[in-house]
Scaffold this motif. Structure first.
Motif, short mmCIF file in Angstrom:
data_model
loop_
_atom_site.label_atom_id
_atom_site.label_comp_id
_atom_site.label_asym_id
_atom_site.label_seq_id
_atom_site.Cartn_x
_atom_site.Cartn_y
_atom_site.Cartn_z
N SER A 28 44.35 7.75 37.30
CA SER A 28 44.76 6.46 36.76
C SER A 28 46.15 6.55 36.13
O SER A 28 47.02 5.73 36.42
CB SER A 28 43.75 5.97 35.71
N ASP A 29 46.38 7.55 35.26
CA ASP A 29 47.69 7.73 34.65
C ASP A 29 48.75 8.03 35.71
O ASP A 29 49.86 7.50 35.65
CB ASP A 29 47.66 8.88 33.63
N LEU A 30 48.40 8.87 36.67
CA LEU A 30 49.36 9.24 37.70
C LEU A 30 49.77 8.03 38.52
O LEU A 30 50.95 7.87 38.86
CB LEU A 30 48.77 10.32 38.61
N SER A 31 48.83 7.17 38.83
CA SER A 31 49.18 5.97 39.60
C SER A 31 50.15 5.09 38.82
O SER A 31 51.06 4.49 39.40
CB SER A 31 47.92 5.18 39.97
N LEU A 32 50.00 5.04 37.50
CA LEU A 32 50.91 4.23 36.67
C LEU A 32 52.30 4.87 36.58
O LEU A 32 53.32 4.18 36.58
CB LEU A 32 50.32 4.04 35.28
N ILE A 33 52.34 6.21 36.50
CA ILE A 33 53.62 6.91 36.48
C ILE A 33 54.35 6.69 37.80
O ILE A 33 55.56 6.41 37.83
CB ILE A 33 53.42 8.42 36.22
#
Length: 330
Positions: A28-33
């Protein structure tokens, strides 16, 4: 006139959608980054395409920490990515080719850090040759209740959470890996999204292309000279653009090797370990290739400085092993 049939993928996934569907905890965080990164890449895409009309070609009159003349687009691209990563709230610290020291984003509680070359190959900007952005994403080492430090970036390439590049060429392409193969996403102007165009890139075990600045041939050590002579006797094709991203991308798809050896003028090599060599090495290995400094696996090297340099040999595994054998048999 012959009719040409256009083949399109049905409902291709965007970068964020593709990685959000992954099951690892950081997805989830990686997709936002990656969403922040692609937003900046879209702006740089426009900057590159309108550079001459917008009057942003040419040098700015200053040098970066590498002693290289900064182009106007170098500075613009650097600012684009710094702003995007900072606004994401997920990046605590940035290391850039264009900045002498680390860049604190103020997001001290964020869990990730980024190393980047915001515009690789910028000497080719004025002549309309392909250029790119290279990046690595790491999980920080210091506690999130403390201010991040340089140590958060000085990690071996094996610790990368993601590595990739954006190629601004005939199309604008994002190629990246999170350790589960290599994917490519093409920027679709109509959708204003980077859409999945190749779900699994694999390189050839043996190629027929060698990419090297042969103008420095007489400065190379004997093992490199012997390898280049071998390439010519085998009638391999010499292809060298001078933009690392563009040279690497061609060899990744077609099979080949990129060489940037040490020379008396640059005894430690010229390419930067953290934000040029590591991300491309991560991609190469995930695609079935190899990357070495001539003796050691690039991803195993423990960096000791932000702008550390290294000799670099990367590409099809049989070709990389061959040049390593010649280097070690001198």
């Amino acid at each position: 006139m012959q009719n040409i049939m256009l083949i399109t993928a049905s409902s291709p996934l965007s970068v964020g959608e593709f990685f959000y569907k992954k099951t690892q905890p950081q997805a989830s965080d990686l997709s936002l980054i990656l969403d922040a990164l692609t937003q900046a890449a879209k702006l740089v895409h426009v900057d590159v395409n309108r550079a001459e009309l917008a009057g942003i070609l040419g040098a700015i009159g200053t040098e970066n920490v590498q002693g290289e003349e900064q182009q106007k687009l170098d500075v613009i691209a650097n600012n684009r990515f710094i702003e995007a990563f900072t606004k994401s709230g997920l990046i605590a610290l940035i290391g850039s080719e264009e900045n002498e020291g680390i860049i604190l984003t103020g997001n001290d509680g964020a869990e990730y850090v980024v190393a980047m070359d915001p515009l690789d190959g910028s000497s080719n900007i004025d002549v309309n040759v392909s250029i790119g952005t290279i990046f690595s994403i790491y999980r920080r080492k210091t506690p999130t209740n403390q201010t991040p430090t340089l140590s958060d970036l000085l990690q071996a390439g094996t610790e990368q959470v993601a590595g990739g590049y954006v190629l601004y060429g005939t199309s604008t392409l994002l190629v990246l890996t999170t350790g589960e193969g290599v994917q490519a996403f093409t920027y679709d102007l109509k959708a204003d999204e980077f859409l999945l165009s190749n779900p699994l890139i694999q390189t050839k075990a043996e190629g027929k292309i060698f990419s090297c600045n042969e103008g420095s041939y007489h400065d190379f050590e004997e093992g490199v000279k012997n390898y280049l002579n071998h390439c010519k006797t085998q009638q391999f094709k010499g292809r060298y653009i001078g933009s690392l991203v563009a040279d690497f991308h061609r060899n990744l798809l077609k099979g080949g090797i990129f060489l940037y050896p040490a020379t008396p003028k640059s005894p430690q090599g010229k390419l930067r370990l953290l934000y040029e060599c590591n991300p491309l090495a991560f991609i190469a290995e995930q695609a079935g290739g190899l990357a070495t400094d001539g003796k050691n696996r690039i991803l195993d090297i423990q960096p000791i400085a932000l702008h550390q340099r290294t000799p670099y040999y990367i590409g099809s595994p049989n070709m990389v092993r061959n040049v390593m054998d010649l280097l070690q048999s001198k």
